[in-house]
Write an enzyme that holds these catalytic residues in place. Structure first.
Site, PDB file in Angstrom:
ATOM      1  N   GLY A  69      46.386 105.568  53.409  1.00  0.00           N
ATOM      2  CA  GLY A  69      45.793 104.395  52.760  1.00  0.00           C
ATOM      3  C   GLY A  69      44.786 103.705  53.667  1.00  0.00           C
ATOM      4  CG  ASN A 155      50.778  94.427  52.296  1.00  0.00           C
ATOM      5  OD1 ASN A 155      49.801  93.879  51.794  1.00  0.00           O
ATOM      6  ND2 ASN A 155      51.022  94.403  53.589  1.00  0.00           N
ATOM      7  CD  GLN A 183      53.135  98.191  49.398  1.00  0.00           C
ATOM      8  OE1 GLN A 183      54.116  98.496  48.713  1.00  0.00           O
ATOM      9  NE2 GLN A 183      53.102  98.398  50.699  1.00  0.00           N
ATOM     10  CB  CYS A 329      50.892  96.982  58.444  1.00  0.00           C
ATOM     11  SG  CYS A 329      51.348  97.973  57.044  1.00  0.00           S
TER      12      CYS A 329
HETATM   13  N1  PLP Z   1      47.220  98.950  52.166  1.00  0.00           N
HETATM   14  C1  PLP Z   1      48.391  98.381  51.856  1.00  0.00           C
HETATM   15  C2  PLP Z   1      48.456  97.308  50.815  1.00  0.00           C
HETATM   16  C3  PLP Z   1      49.560  98.782  52.518  1.00  0.00           C
HETATM   17  O1  PLP Z   1      50.728  98.214  52.216  1.00  0.00           O
HETATM   18  C4  PLP Z   1      49.465  99.793  53.518  1.00  0.00           C
HETATM   19  C5  PLP Z   1      50.657 100.205  54.292  1.00  0.00           C
HETATM   20  O2  PLP Z   1      51.629  99.533  54.385  1.00  0.00           O
HETATM   21  C6  PLP Z   1      48.211 100.372  53.769  1.00  0.00           C
HETATM   22  C7  PLP Z   1      47.114  99.915  53.081  1.00  0.00           C
HETATM   23  C8  PLP Z   1      48.043 101.454  54.779  1.00  0.00           C
HETATM   24  O3  PLP Z   1      48.446 102.709  54.264  1.00  0.00           O
HETATM   25  P1  PLP Z   1      48.812 103.879  55.263  1.00  0.00           P
HETATM   26  O4  PLP Z   1      50.108 103.502  55.904  1.00  0.00           O
HETATM   27  O5  PLP Z   1      48.935 105.093  54.389  1.00  0.00           O
HETATM   28  O6  PLP Z   1      47.703 104.015  56.235  1.00  0.00           O
END
Ligand code: PLP
Length: 388
Positions: A69, A155, A183, A329
């Site tokens: 993502g 998220n 999400q 994150c």
């Molecule tokens: N965007 C949102 C809303 C997320 O919740 C996350 C991960 O938690 C990401 C992007 C990032 O995705 P990835 O972990 O696949 O890099």
């Protein structure tokens, strides 16, 4: 263990492992190779792309497989902003919401620092919603806007934006709207044409595929510069030998997720409502964060005044209940959640936040047990705090 942190990640589904297994073992070809093994890999990749396109109701050529993502968000925001400014140098603005994931917020900051774009941030209300009228005001005609981005579902608090209304504003202003649907995957309608968005990001590991694979939809009419240059794979938009096994995994997880979505939404939403009601009844000063109804079926998030989110999280872990304080994150930082601050919460209250997020297989017994443990954990942390 009761795992209530599915918004952080999910285990890989068995059917997904089975679907990808051949492409890690005997069918290990490079899709660019001109021999049978390579051609079989190219066919598997094309089939995966078509399968994902069928779920999203788009053309296969509008999909780029990425490493997740984060990369999909980076590619959309930077790639479209740069391409559109090259096409028209007046397009020097980027518009994003105030509750974007760092993959978007920090990409916007990069565009500002390194490429001289101006960033306009659209505020959200106390529920975490972007008002389409406010969005229209910030877009102000849109002639100078290269790209806009508003996430589909948040998220941290699970608030779901009215993406079709926001997309209508962007379209009227002649600006592509990107949405981070990471999400939303598995829970909400994902067809970009019905949402009206020009670009949309997805991530595999929130859906039962492995970590390290994602997907970016970009409408065929939208220009985008690649960020990774090389052999010209992924229609020149993302060079590097393709991860065939993970592409197959993501397509399989998307297809299975969509097939089970209706039933999962209904079941999990009812369980979420019970969980929220029990928590609010058992913990008198608990505050639900995010919109009361426009929220992911799978997310219940609260603040518990008189605690620290981190302490309650640890207390819950001792009791075998796994959840998240802030988003994973941003974990490791003591800073209160930027999302909650953007929603107008005081720093002290924002530091007491916990998120409970459910997989499609969550049960009433698990949530009943978790609510009891949560009430006990909050009480203990509040008492310990009061004694200090
Ligand atoms: N965007 C949102 C809303 C997320 O919740 C996350 C991960 O938690 C990401 C992007 C990032 O995705 P990835 O972990 O696949 O890099």
């Amino acid at each position: 263990m009761i795992f209530l942190d599915a918004a952080a990640t999910t285990p890989v589904r068995r059917e997904v492992i089975e679907a990808m297994f051949p492409f890690l073992t005997n069918q290990f070809g490079n899709p660019s190779s001109h021999h049978e093994l390579g051609e079989a890999a190219a066919t598997a990749l094309a089939t995966a792309r078509q399968e994902a396109a069928d779920v999203l109701g788009c053309h296969a050529e509008e999909l780029v497989f990425t490493s997740g993502g984060t990369e999909a968000d980076n590619l959309a925001l930077k790639g479209i902003a740069l391409a559109r400014r090259v096409a028209d140098p007046r397009r020097t603005r980027v518009v994003i919401s105030s509750i974007e994931h760092p993959a978007i917020a920090d990409s916007a900051d990069f565009l500002r620092r390194i490429h001289g774009f101006a960033i306009d941030v659209v505020p959200v209300d106390a529920d975490g919603l972007v008002d389409p009228a406010t969005f229209a005001e910030v877009m102000a005609g849109g002639d100078d806007v290269a790209i806009s981005s508003v996430m589909y579902a948040n998220n941290e608090v699970g608030t779901v934006q009215d993406i079709p209304a926001l997309a209508a504003v962007a379209t009227a202003a002649g600006v592509p709207l990107h949405t981070d649907a990471v999400q939303a995957g598995g829970w909400l309608e994902l067809a970009p044409a019905r949402l009206g968005v020009a670009a949309m990001s997805l991530s595999g590991h929130k859906l039962g595929a492995p970590k390290g694979v994602g997907l970016l939809y970009v409408s065929s009419g939208v220009q985008m510069e690649p960020l990774i240059h090389g052999g010209g794979q992924e229609l020149g938009l993302r060079s590097g030998t393709e991860n065939v096994a993970f592409a197959v995994a993501l397509a399989t997880a998307l297809r299975l997720g969509e097939a089970g979505r209706g039933a999962a939404v209904e079941r999990v939403m009812a369980l979420r409502e019970d969980f929220i009601a029990t928590v609010l009844a058992r913990i008198p000063d608990a505050v639900l964060t995010g919109h009361r109804t426009r929220r992911l079926p799978s997310v219940a998030s609260f603040c518990f005044p008189g605690t620290s989110g981190e302490s309650v999280l640890l207390e819950l872990e001792r009791r075998d209940v796994i959840c998240s304080s802030g988003s994973a994150c941003a974990a490791g930082s003591d800073e209160p959640s930027a999302v909650l601050i953007a929603m107008g919460l005081e720093r002290g209250i924002a530091q007491t936040a916990l998120r409970f997020s459910f997989g499609a297989d969550v049960t009433a017994a698990q949530l009943g047990g978790a609510a009891e443990e949560l009430a006990a954990a909050v009480e203990r942390v509040q008492k310990l705090g009061a004694q200090r």
